[in-house]
Design a protein around this motif. Structure first.
Motif, PDB file in Angstrom:
ATOM      1  N   LEU A   1       0.750  -1.251  -0.008  1.00 54.74           N
ATOM      2  CA  LEU A   1      -0.047  -0.036   0.017  1.00 54.74           C
ATOM      3  C   LEU A   1       0.940   1.346  -0.039  1.00 54.74           C
ATOM      4  N   GLY A   2       0.974   1.905  -1.238  1.00 50.27           N
ATOM      5  CA  GLY A   2       1.685   3.135  -1.255  1.00 50.27           C
ATOM      6  C   GLY A   2       3.008   2.958  -2.160  1.00 50.27           C
ATOM      7  N   LEU A   3       3.048   3.898  -3.282  1.00 52.96           N
ATOM      8  CA  LEU A   3       4.227   3.843  -4.070  1.00 52.96           C
ATOM      9  C   LEU A   3       4.813   5.024  -4.103  1.00 52.96           C
ATOM     10  N   ALA A   4       4.140   6.297  -4.101  1.00 52.29           N
ATOM     11  CA  ALA A   4       4.798   7.735  -3.903  1.00 52.29           C
ATOM     12  C   ALA A   4       5.590   7.719  -2.737  1.00 52.29           C
TER      13      ALA A   4
ATOM     14  N   PRO B   1       2.349  10.999   0.818  1.00 51.52           N
ATOM     15  CA  PRO B   1       1.117  11.163   0.438  1.00 51.52           C
ATOM     16  C   PRO B   1       0.810  12.406  -0.389  1.00 51.52           C
ATOM     17  N   ASN B   2      -0.232  12.664  -0.847  1.00 51.83           N
ATOM     18  CA  ASN B   2      -0.724  13.696  -1.583  1.00 51.83           C
ATOM     19  C   ASN B   2       0.056  14.014  -2.831  1.00 51.83           C
ATOM     20  N   SER B   3       0.933  13.109  -3.460  1.00 46.06           N
ATOM     21  CA  SER B   3       1.603  13.063  -4.333  1.00 46.06           C
ATOM     22  C   SER B   3       1.425  12.024  -5.396  1.00 46.06           C
ATOM     23  N   ASP B   4       1.670  12.146  -6.740  1.00 46.96           N
ATOM     24  CA  ASP B   4       2.103  10.977  -7.521  1.00 46.96           C
ATOM     25  C   ASP B   4       3.639  10.903  -7.970  1.00 46.96           C
ATOM     26  N   ASP B   5       4.654  11.512  -7.150  1.00 43.28           N
ATOM     27  CA  ASP B   5       5.814  11.480  -7.462  1.00 43.28           C
ATOM     28  C   ASP B   5       6.773  10.184  -7.086  1.00 43.28           C
ATOM     29  N   VAL B   6       7.097   9.483  -7.902  1.00 43.57           N
ATOM     30  CA  VAL B   6       8.046   8.209  -7.323  1.00 43.57           C
ATOM     31  C   VAL B   6       9.624   8.196  -7.631  1.00 43.57           C
ATOM     32  N   ARG B   7       9.909   9.671  -7.735  1.00 47.35           N
ATOM     33  CA  ARG B   7      11.569  10.074  -7.849  1.00 47.35           C
ATOM     34  C   ARG B   7      12.331   9.574  -6.721  1.00 47.35           C
ATOM     35  N   ASP B   8      13.145   8.367  -6.581  1.00 50.40           N
ATOM     36  CA  ASP B   8      13.913   8.154  -5.297  1.00 50.40           C
ATOM     37  C   ASP B   8      12.782   7.641  -4.140  1.00 50.40           C
ATOM     38  N   SER B   9      11.682   6.991  -4.431  1.00 52.63           N
ATOM     39  CA  SER B   9      10.691   6.668  -3.599  1.00 52.63           C
ATOM     40  C   SER B   9      11.085   5.410  -2.787  1.00 52.63           C
TER      41      SER B   9
ATOM     42  N   PHE C   1      -0.871  -0.843  -4.643  1.00 54.09           N
ATOM     43  CA  PHE C   1      -1.694   0.115  -5.023  1.00 54.09           C
ATOM     44  C   PHE C   1      -1.287   1.327  -4.489  1.00 54.09           C
ATOM     45  N   ASP C   2      -1.489   2.430  -5.167  1.00 56.46           N
ATOM     46  CA  ASP C   2      -1.241   3.744  -4.576  1.00 56.46           C
ATOM     47  C   ASP C   2      -2.479   4.651  -5.302  1.00 56.46           C
ATOM     48  N   PRO C   3      -3.183   5.696  -4.428  1.00 57.64           N
ATOM     49  CA  PRO C   3      -4.084   6.373  -4.924  1.00 57.64           C
ATOM     50  C   PRO C   3      -3.974   7.283  -6.071  1.00 57.64           C
ATOM     51  N   GLU C   4      -2.680   7.764  -6.099  1.00 54.34           N
ATOM     52  CA  GLU C   4      -2.392   8.414  -7.262  1.00 54.34           C
ATOM     53  C   GLU C   4      -1.054   8.136  -8.080  1.00 54.34           C
ATOM     54  N   ALA C   5      -0.410   7.407  -7.577  1.00 54.15           N
ATOM     55  CA  ALA C   5       0.981   6.993  -8.161  1.00 54.15           C
ATOM     56  C   ALA C   5       1.148   5.657  -9.124  1.00 54.15           C
ATOM     57  N   ASN C   6      -0.025   5.094  -9.083  1.00 50.53           N
ATOM     58  CA  ASN C   6       0.131   3.637  -9.964  1.00 50.53           C
ATOM     59  C   ASN C   6       0.935   3.766 -11.356  1.00 50.53           C
ATOM     60  N   GLU C   7       0.381   5.168 -12.055  1.00 52.46           N
ATOM     61  CA  GLU C   7       0.596   5.020 -13.164  1.00 52.46           C
ATOM     62  C   GLU C   7       2.178   5.749 -13.455  1.00 52.46           C
ATOM     63  N   THR C   8       2.589   6.468 -12.738  1.00 51.45           N
ATOM     64  CA  THR C   8       4.037   7.100 -12.756  1.00 51.45           C
ATOM     65  C   THR C   8       4.839   6.021 -12.194  1.00 51.45           C
ATOM     66  N   ALA C   9       4.296   4.980 -10.985  1.00 49.58           N
ATOM     67  CA  ALA C   9       5.356   3.756 -10.990  1.00 49.58           C
ATOM     68  C   ALA C   9       5.517   3.057 -11.880  1.00 49.58           C
ATOM     69  N   GLN C  10       4.384   2.612 -12.610  1.00 47.01           N
ATOM     70  CA  GLN C  10       4.580   1.625 -13.936  1.00 47.01           C
ATOM     71  C   GLN C  10       5.521   2.238 -15.070  1.00 47.01           C
ATOM     72  N   ARG C  11       5.414   3.647 -15.181  1.00 49.60           N
ATOM     73  CA  ARG C  11       6.511   3.979 -16.237  1.00 49.60           C
ATOM     74  C   ARG C  11       7.825   4.049 -15.464  1.00 49.60           C
ATOM     75  N   SER C  12       7.884   3.954 -14.221  1.00 41.72           N
ATOM     76  CA  SER C  12       9.511   4.012 -13.753  1.00 41.72           C
ATOM     77  C   SER C  12       9.902   2.349 -13.493  1.00 41.72           C
ATOM     78  N   VAL C  13       8.791   1.615 -13.259  1.00 40.55           N
ATOM     79  CA  VAL C  13       9.339   0.137 -13.268  1.00 40.55           C
ATOM     80  C   VAL C  13       8.001  -0.557 -13.987  1.00 40.55           C
ATOM     81  N   PRO C  14       8.413  -0.808 -15.450  1.00 36.96           N
ATOM     82  CA  PRO C  14       7.673  -1.464 -16.416  1.00 36.96           C
ATOM     83  C   PRO C  14       7.364  -2.874 -15.714  1.00 36.96           C
ATOM     84  N   GLY C  15       6.335  -3.389 -16.047  1.00 32.40           N
ATOM     85  CA  GLY C  15       6.025  -4.780 -15.581  1.00 32.40           C
ATOM     86  C   GLY C  15       5.494  -4.911 -14.143  1.00 32.40           C
ATOM     87  N   LEU C  16       5.570  -3.768 -13.408  1.00 27.12           N
ATOM     88  CA  LEU C  16       4.990  -3.533 -11.911  1.00 27.12           C
ATOM     89  C   LEU C  16       3.491  -3.974 -11.795  1.00 27.12           C
ATOM     90  N   THR C  17       3.129  -4.801 -11.153  1.00 29.94           N
ATOM     91  CA  THR C  17       1.749  -5.197 -10.937  1.00 29.94           C
ATOM     92  C   THR C  17       1.007  -4.288 -10.143  1.00 29.94           C
TER      93      THR C  17
END
Length: 439
Positions: A324-327, A330-338, A357-373
């Motif tokens: 639970l949480g990728l950003a 909280p209150n951000s979709d930023d996964v830089r050096d997360s 699962f992250d409320p906002e960072a699913n998409e940015t995390a998938q871009r950073s880590v292709p294949g992430l479920t």
């Protein structure tokens, strides 16, 4: 005033929108056509609470527009440089490519009386060098440095109602050039200054150091309490109660004393590394060597979460972990050096099956880590899990009902990577609970 903002990433997009909100005529400029299209449509290219509303209001007034053409800056009299300064690949140094390019690109469009204002976080000495570049071009424009102090998730508020203004000007406010630059910035920020916001006018070097030293101090405070978490784990103490106790000391304060997975994002990690690298260049390696340990403590927290998970689950090979949480916060979709995303990758490398699962960072995390479920909800992420990890302290994760989670998981095990859960309530629901620095 007529303002251009060069760079429409996180800092620049927020700054451009907020300057228009304050009543100025603003053009935001960036080479990324997709980003500009999103902003023109009133959508932020990243998640930041309140930004879409400010964009919509500002564009409706006609005071805000966006462009990919740097020539559109020529009608402005104040030019904010708000481009990124990422960590240079292969070293700790800040990469000034974008800052240098922004200033060089502005030179043909500057005129006498214009003010170029640096917002980017740069190594000390950069502003003086760029001031020389602008002076040598002969346009009659001058430079000021006005560092930003934004918190992701609160960037709009921090821009419109900051806790302080810092102006770095040539020779300080005592010189005619410095006084003129300060007066222009005062006019831009007049609304906030009228409410009594503190204002410090200083030289270039001090203004540059304000930003990096503030970040270094905050990073040190976080790593300090995480070092105490390591001591607490070795002795059976509770780092949360420890933080409460020492936080009542007015000389210390409770803010940034939350032990857990540590800091990440696009500022603190790369800024303390760049500060340390600049210290090496200045012959101050020993002076700033403590920042190396600050960084190391922070990175150890990530490994510790993996260790705690292994202690609960046993062999991670084939285990199903609900994250639970990728950003990075909280209150951000930023996964830089997360830290959260780093833990996910470490778990995957150990053979675990991770559903996150992250409320906002699913998409940015998938871009950073292709294949992430990723899952569409928290419930989907923890369903059938052998362990649940809370790695970003979103309020919806804090508010989870332990009994509901207990009915869905395969094994009742939770690692609270942010010490944000009510451990007693989760244990009452039958969970084994592990936290960082807590018994």
């Amino acid at each position: 005033m007529r303002i251009s903002v060069i760079g429409c990433g996180y800092l620049g997009a927020v700054h451009a929108a907020c300057m228009a909100e304050l009543g100025h005529d603003v053009v935001g400029i960036d080479v990324d056509e997709r980003k500009i299209a999103e902003l023109q449509a009133g959508r932020g290219p990243f998640f930041e609470p309140g930004l879409p509303e400010v964009l919509t209001r500002a564009q409706a007034t006609g005071r805000l527009r966006f462009s990919t053409d740097l020539a559109d800056a020529r009608d402005a009299t104040v030019h904010f440089v708000a481009v990124g300064t990422p960590q240079t690949k292969g070293s700790f140094n800040a990469d000034l490519t974008y800052v240098n390019a922004a200033v060089d690109g502005l030179l043909p469009h500057l005129k006498s009386g214009d003010l170029v204002v640096g917002k980017s976080t740069v190594p000390v000495g950069t502003a003086a060098r760029l001031a020389g570049v602008i002076e040598a071009a002969g346009s009659g424009a001058t430079l000021a440095w006005n560092p930003e102090f934004l918190r992701e998730g609160f960037a709009v508020k921090d821009t419109l109602t900051p806790d302080r203004f810092v102006y770095g000007v040539s020779g300080g406010e005592q010189t005619d050039e410095g006084a003129k630059a300060a007066a222009i910035l005062d006019e831009i920020y007049a609304k906030a200054l009228a409410t009594g916001t503190p204002r410090i006018v200083t030289d270039y070097a001090t203004a540059e150091l304000v930003k990096v030293s503030a970040n270094a101090f905050l990073a040190t405070k976080i790593s300090f309490i995480n070092a105490m978490a390591e001591v607490a784990e070795a002795t059976g103490a509770d780092v949360t109660q420890l933080a409460d106790a020492i936080g009542h000391d007015a000389r210390i304060g409770r803010k940034f004393l939350n032990a857990g997975l540590g800091f990440g994002g696009g500022c603190l990690p790369k800024d303390i590394r760049a500060f340390r690298a600049r210290g090496d260049e200045l012959g101050l390696t020993d002076t700033l060597s403590f920042l190396g340990e600050v960084d190391a403590i922070n990175l150890r927290r990530r490994e510790r979460v993996v260790t705690l998970t292994r202690e609960l689950v046993g062999d991670l090979q084939g285990a199903t972990i609900g994250v639970l949480g990728l950003a990075f916060k909280p209150n951000s979709d930023d996964v830089r050096d997360s830290p959260a995303l780093d833990v996910v990758q470490k778990l995957q490398a150990a053979g675990a099956t991770v559903v996150a699962f992250d409320p906002e960072a699913n998409e940015t995390a998938q871009r950073s880590v292709p294949g992430l479920t990723t899952a569409a909800s928290a419930a989907e992420a923890y369903s059938g899990a052998d362990a649940v990890l809370v790695l970003t302290e979103w309020q919806e994760f804090r508010d989870l009902d332990p009994a509901t989670v207990a009915a869905a998981v395969n094994h009742k095990r939770v690692v609270d990577g942010r010490n944000c859960l009510d451990a007693a309530a989760w244990r009452a629901a039958g969970f084994e609970v592990r936290g960082l620095g807590r018994p």
